[in-house]
Scaffold this active site. Structure first.
Site, PDB file in Angstrom:
ATOM      1  N   GLY A 245      41.761 -27.603  24.704  1.00 36.78           N
ATOM      2  CA  GLY A 245      41.770 -26.178  24.381  1.00 36.78           C
ATOM      3  C   GLY A 245      41.002 -25.405  25.424  1.00 36.78           C
ATOM      4  N   LYS A 246      41.058 -24.098  25.288  1.00 39.71           N
ATOM      5  CA  LYS A 246      40.368 -23.264  26.274  1.00 39.71           C
ATOM      6  C   LYS A 246      38.884 -23.589  26.299  1.00 39.71           C
ATOM      7  CE  LYS A 246      43.904 -19.772  26.174  1.00 39.71           C
ATOM      8  NZ  LYS A 246      44.376 -18.441  25.896  1.00 39.71           N
ATOM      9  N   ARG A 247      38.379 -23.995  25.145  1.00 42.50           N
ATOM     10  CA  ARG A 247      36.950 -24.302  25.075  1.00 42.50           C
ATOM     11  C   ARG A 247      36.565 -25.557  25.868  1.00 42.50           C
ATOM     12  NH1 ARG A 247      36.960 -23.806  19.350  1.00 42.50           N
ATOM     13  NH2 ARG A 247      37.829 -21.718  19.251  1.00 42.50           N
ATOM     14  N   GLY A 249      37.575 -26.011  28.716  1.00 43.27           N
ATOM     15  CA  GLY A 249      37.775 -25.643  30.113  1.00 43.27           C
ATOM     16  C   GLY A 249      39.220 -25.789  30.551  1.00 43.27           C
TER      17      GLY A 249
END
Ligand code: GLU
Length: 479
Positions: A245-247, A249
């Site tokens: 996920g975007k979290r 990176g």
């Protein structure tokens, strides 16, 4: 039957590596069968809507060469392709359900729902709204949520990737079809749109698998034939057992593009992340992917994202395009990746530099750090020279006289080409009794002061006789 697939992103930000694969597989399946891929923008969650996200999605697909046959920009017979512009269509379908007694207005306040929920938690039973369904709901009008009236039952279905699936009545609920704000939910809108647009294969992330029984109930209520359901397993983060996920990176696809990853490599890597054709083959062009792709070889467990593997593919593709199409063809794609110092350099010279360095590039943007000394005088850094692991045994005066010897030898070359330079270098090895690592490191550092350079004779050839000798002389005098 024409195969129709769709990519249905929500414009909530950039498309990252983890979700672009949901566009690749529908594209491949459609193209393989002379079918169509639709791009549909699912923008009904207004709270998560991000301005400009649709353009980014389009940009990403265009860059990867995933040209949609219907959708924004290109139009098509099922316009509009933005869900926010299709409200009338959803209302029309919702009314059919109301008339048949399969949908009702939900007057319950969020606070009340919270109370019901808590009651269930206290009793340790799952909360299902249908257990609190109002007996005499008001007539539905915009401003009130509209709910589906579910009928608890079991389902069995085939998921093209996950296999035979089944569910019990406890997973069915009175899901919201239209929200208070008048926008449909994903659960409702995608059923309507897939039906209206003639979608035959619903390919999407596996996260929708648990809601599938509710979707089956809706197909049934509308008397629709089920499309083929294809759940795509997650792409996993580099570490742990969670979805990328975007979290974690997860970068956007366009960020990799701007770093000099080729579209061919990105497409190849992502397509092969969780799919193979049963052979050892790794390098596929888009055309080959279209030919070889098959849904039944999509693996049913998550595939781990590995950035290094993407760079490996990129290196492979840089070499492949260079070898097959020639230096110039690839050079035209390097425009944005040269160092500032190359700004005034002419194309012929840059093509030459590119031709000797391309096979060392991980991404095209490596040109920035790897080629500076071809365009401007490197700063003399004597430390780098005397502390080099092959040179530190030599005294400064030995280095100086060696450099002078090199200058003399190279000055004698009449035809400055790679072969003559190599011959002269070999003679120097013989005459000085130095090891190649010693002699060549010395020359390489003196002409580049860079941690790395391509083959020495090629580097000297491209730099030219005058520049090479001037640099060697300058270092000899600086010692
Ligand atoms: N709009 C959904 C999402 O972005 C798409 C799911 C689907 O393909 O149906 O996750």
């Amino acid at each position: 039957m024409e195969i129709v697939t769709r990519f249905a992103p929500s414009p909530t930000g950039y498309i990252h590596i983890g979700n672009v694969r949901s566009a690749i597989y529908p594209y491949l399946l459609a193209k393989q069968n002379n079918g169509k891929m639709i791009l549909r923008i699912e923008d009904t969650d207004r709270a998560r809507y991000v301005d400009g996200a649709t353009e980014l999605i389009e940009d990403t697909l265009e860059w990867l060469g995933l040209n949609w046959d219907e959708g924004p920009v290109v139009g098509g017979p099922h316009e509009p392709y933005f869900q926010s512009e299709r409200k009338d269509i959803y209302i029309k379908w919702a009314k059919k359900l109301i008339e048949e007694g399969r949908a009702y207005a939900d007057p319950t306040s969020p606070e009340q729902i919270e109370k019901y929920r808590k009651e269930c938690t206290d009793k340790k039973i799952p909360f299902l709204y249908r257990n609190f369904r109002p007996e005499n709901p008001p007539k539905w009008e915009l401003g009130l949520p509209l709910r589906f009236k579910s009928e608890p039952k079991s389902y069995e279905w085939q998921d093209e990737v996950m296999g035979e699936m089944s569910s019990g009545p406890e997973v069915l609920d009175d899901i919201i079809l239209i929200k208070k704000d008048g926008f449909p939910t994903y659960n409702f809108a995608h059923i309507v749109d897939d039906a209206e647009m003639g979608v035959t294969h619903v390919m999407r992330g596996v996260e929708y698998l648990s809601s599938t029984p509710n979707y089956l109930a809706l197909y049934e209520a509308f008397g629709l034939e089920r499309p083929k359901l294809v759940s795509l397993p997650h792409i996993l983060a580099p570490q742990g057992n969670k979805k990328l996920g975007k979290r974690d990176g997860a970068k956007s696809v366009t960020e990799y593009r701007d770093d000099g990853v080729l579209a061919e490599a990105m497409l190849n890597y992502l397509a092969c992340l969780g799919w193979n054709d049963g052979t050892e083959k790794e390098i596929y062009s888009k055309e080959e992917l279209i030919k070889c792709f098959s849904v039944d070889r999509i693996q049913n467990s998550g595939a781990r994202y590995d950035e290094n593997k993407l760079y490996w593919y990129n290196g492979q593709w840089i070499r492949k395009i260079f070898d097959e199409k020639g230096a110039e063809a690839l050079y035209t794609r390097t425009k944005d990746f040269w160092p500032e110092s190359a700004k005034e350099a002419d194309d012929d010279y840059k093509v030459k530099v590119f031709s000797i360095i391309y096979d060392r590039l991980k991404t095209l943007s490596d040109l920035r750090s790897m080629t500076d000394y071809f365009f401007k005088e490197p700063k003399i850094d004597l430390d780098m020279l005397v502390k080099n692991k092959f040179l530190k045994k030599m005294s400064e005066s030995e280095i100086e006289s060696l450099l002078k010897l090199v200058v003399r030898k190279l000055s004698d070359i009449n035809k400055w080409d790679a072969d003559s330079i190599q011959a002269a270098l070999n003679e120097l090895l013989n005459e000085t009794k130095k090891k190649p690592a010693e002699l060549f490191s010395l020359i390489r550092i003196a002409i580049s002061f860079a941690p790395f350079s391509p083959a020495l004779n090629l580097t000297l050839e491209v730099l030219g006789k005058e520049t090479s000798l001037a640099r060697l002389n300058a270092v000899a005098s600086a010692i």
